[in-house]
Design a protein around this motif. Structure first.
Motif, short mmCIF file in Angstrom:
data_model
loop_
_atom_site.label_atom_id
_atom_site.label_comp_id
_atom_site.label_asym_id
_atom_site.label_seq_id
_atom_site.Cartn_x
_atom_site.Cartn_y
_atom_site.Cartn_z
N ARG A 145 1.09 -1.30 -0.17
CA ARG A 145 -0.07 -0.16 0.04
C ARG A 145 0.97 1.41 0.02
NH1 ARG A 145 -3.83 -0.08 4.81
NH2 ARG A 145 -4.43 -2.04 3.79
N ALA A 146 1.91 1.51 0.68
CA ALA A 146 2.72 2.44 0.83
C ALA A 146 3.31 2.63 -0.26
CB ALA A 146 3.78 2.27 2.04
N LEU A 191 1.30 3.93 -3.03
CA LEU A 191 1.24 5.56 -3.05
C LEU A 191 2.22 6.41 -3.18
CD1 LEU A 191 -1.14 5.09 0.27
CD2 LEU A 191 -1.84 5.76 -2.13
N GLN A 242 -6.90 10.69 -7.37
CA GLN A 242 -7.85 10.42 -6.04
C GLN A 242 -8.39 9.14 -6.41
OE1 GLN A 242 -7.80 12.31 -3.52
NE2 GLN A 242 -6.29 13.81 -4.61
N ALA A 287 -5.78 6.45 -5.61
CA ALA A 287 -5.40 6.53 -4.06
C ALA A 287 -6.48 5.89 -3.31
CB ALA A 287 -5.08 7.74 -3.94
N SER A 288 -7.52 6.13 -3.68
CA SER A 288 -8.59 5.50 -2.66
C SER A 288 -8.81 4.18 -2.87
CB SER A 288 -9.94 6.02 -3.26
OG SER A 288 -10.10 7.50 -3.23
N VAL A 324 -6.09 2.03 -3.63
CA VAL A 324 -4.94 1.43 -2.93
C VAL A 324 -5.30 1.57 -1.45
CG1 VAL A 324 -2.60 2.04 -2.60
CG2 VAL A 324 -3.33 2.12 -4.89
N GLU A 325 -5.68 2.66 -0.99
CA GLU A 325 -5.70 2.89 0.59
C GLU A 325 -7.10 1.73 0.85
OE1 GLU A 325 -7.02 6.96 0.76
OE2 GLU A 325 -4.69 7.56 0.52
N GLU A 326 -7.91 1.58 0.17
CA GLU A 326 -8.84 0.42 0.68
C GLU A 326 -8.62 -0.98 0.54
OE1 GLU A 326 -13.70 -0.34 0.31
OE2 GLU A 326 -12.87 1.26 -0.81
N TRP A 377 -5.43 -2.48 -1.33
CA TRP A 377 -4.01 -3.15 -1.29
C TRP A 377 -3.48 -3.41 0.03
CZ3 TRP A 377 -4.98 -1.90 -6.04
CH2 TRP A 377 -4.15 -1.96 -6.95
N ALA A 423 -1.65 -3.99 3.28
CA ALA A 423 -0.71 -3.25 3.98
C ALA A 423 0.70 -3.74 4.13
CB ALA A 423 -1.20 -3.05 5.61
#
Length: 416
Positions: A39-40, A43, A371, A374-375, A377-379, A381, A383
């Motif tokens: 995830r990191a 991003l 956006q 990113a949304s 991936v954050e939800e 992917w 961690a």
């Protein structure tokens, strides 16, 4: 038709891991077995793309390939006794390094005036050789307009081809005819030389390049031995500028003379080994940087944070900026997750000179898509991933679902 350089970055995939599969890639070997943070990583890569876009540069992207690669697992007859390294290969997220996706010759250089892309075969490493069918499929979708593009299958597998990571182009401006420089290897101590000379020559012929505007240059075997498994670890070019380490080429003076003969306006910026050792250049990926022409005409160097944090490298860069050379800005970016697996800012992108109107718009980045990506991936992917868990059905479901959610969000069902 307006020709501009578009950088197509590979979005770091949800299976990003440190399995240590790449012989000769010192960073990947050093971090083998460690926990990765997909995830990191994604991003970080997205932030780099957004930063370039905010500089006023056209920016594209490619999606992660399907992982695990069941086609590859079938080909190797994978079962409960299969070596874990081969299982891990099927999960590799290394397609994020799109500098290895293909070799690109813009229309001004080619016989038919189209932009030609030859998909790299990447035969030296099993975890990369498996990529090309899915890479070619994505290239043919992004560059489907046959009036402007020609996408080729790889050269024969007996000739190793690593794509744009061993290819440079110099020109007055991106839209002008240029000098294409193919860098190949012959030997590298204990490590394989990944780019075959004949592969480069085949690509040049297939693209219809003018033989008088092509150079074939041998990489310094000492650089390969030191861990420069691709030329873009020790040299990078943009328009009239070549930025190179003193030890990048087997015959540096002959290489510089040949470039100047074919392109008298060339400016060659050489970093001497006495100022930055080959080992420090490779450790920090100083040359695995994006050398870019900004809309102002200023040339900027986008470097990894590791280079910015090195006192030796930073000192040399500061002295360069204080002078009157062609590189006027240095922009550090954080891509530490990619760097730990052996890929810097230049590895993460494929340069394509083309009219953006001819490219499938779904592959061109916009603020809204930043956006959206990113949304997702954050939800979705993961961690983190422990390479010992590669092969797990739970992780497979998580990785496959994440990629599917991104495909749905970007309306790219063609790649499902």
């Amino acid at each position: 038709m307006t020709l501009v350089e578009i950088n197509f970055d590979g979005l770091v995939g949800p299976s990003h891991n440190y399995a240590g599969l790449s012989l000769g890639n010192l960073a990947a070997t050093a971090h083998a077995g460690e926990i990765s943070y997909p995830r990191a990583a994604a991003l970080q890569g997205l932030a780099k793309m957004q930063g370039n876009m905010e500089l006023g540069l056209p920016q594209g992207f490619f999606l992660p390939l399907p992982r695990p690669n069941h086609r590859f697992l079938t080909q190797i007859a994978a079962d409960g006794n299969t070596d874990h390294g081969l299982i891990a290969a099927a999960w590799s997220a290394s397609s994020m390094w799109t500098a290895n996706a293909a070799t690109v010759s813009p229309g001004p250089d080619t016989r038919d005036g189209r932009c030609h892309l030859t998909t790299a075969n990447l035969v030296t490493m099993p975890h990369r050789y498996q990529e090309w069918p899915d890479t070619a499929r994505q290239l043919r979708l992004a560059f489907a307009d046959e009036a402007h593009f020609a996408v080729h299958d790889p050269v024969p597998a007996c000739f190793g081809d690593e794509g744009a990571a061993n290819h440079m182009r110099m020109c007055r401006t991106h839209g002008d005819a240029g000098l294409e420089i193919f860098v190949y290897g012959r030997r590298g101590g204990p490590f394989p030389a990944r780019q075959h000379e004949q592969a480069s020559r085949i690509v040049a012929r297939a693209h219809g390049l003018n033989p008088d505007a092509v150079l074939f240059v041998e990489q310094n075997p000492d650089a390969i031995t030191a861990g420069a498994f691709h030329n873009d670890v020790v040299a990078v070019a943009n328009e009239r500028v070549l930025f190179t380490h003193e030890l990048a080429f087997a015959d540096p003076e002959g290489t510089y003379a040949a470039i100047r003969e074919k392109m008298p306006e060339a400016e060659i910026v050489i970093v001497p080994a006495s100022a930055v050792s080959l080992q420090e250049a490779i450790r920090t990926y100083l040359f695995n940087a994006q050398l870019l022409t900004l809309p102002t005409g200023e040339i900027a160097l986008v470097i990894p944070m590791e280079a910015h944090e090195s006192p030796t490298v930073r000192g040399w860069l500061d002295n360069m900026l204080a002078g009157n050379g062609p590189i006027r800005r240095v922009i550090p970016v954080d891509v530490k997750q990619s760097m730990a697996n052996g890929g810097g800012p230049a590895c993460l992108r494929l340069r394509v000179v083309a009219d953006p109107q001819a490219v499938d718009p779904r592959f061109l980045l916009t603020p809204a898509k930043v956006q959206t990506i990113a949304s997702v991936v954050e939800e979705w992917w993961p961690a983190q991933i422990d390479p010992a868990t590669l092969g797990s059905t739970t992780l497979e479901h998580e990785v496959a679902t994440a990629r599917l959610r991104l495909i749905e969000a970007l309306d790219l069902a063609d790649l499902a």
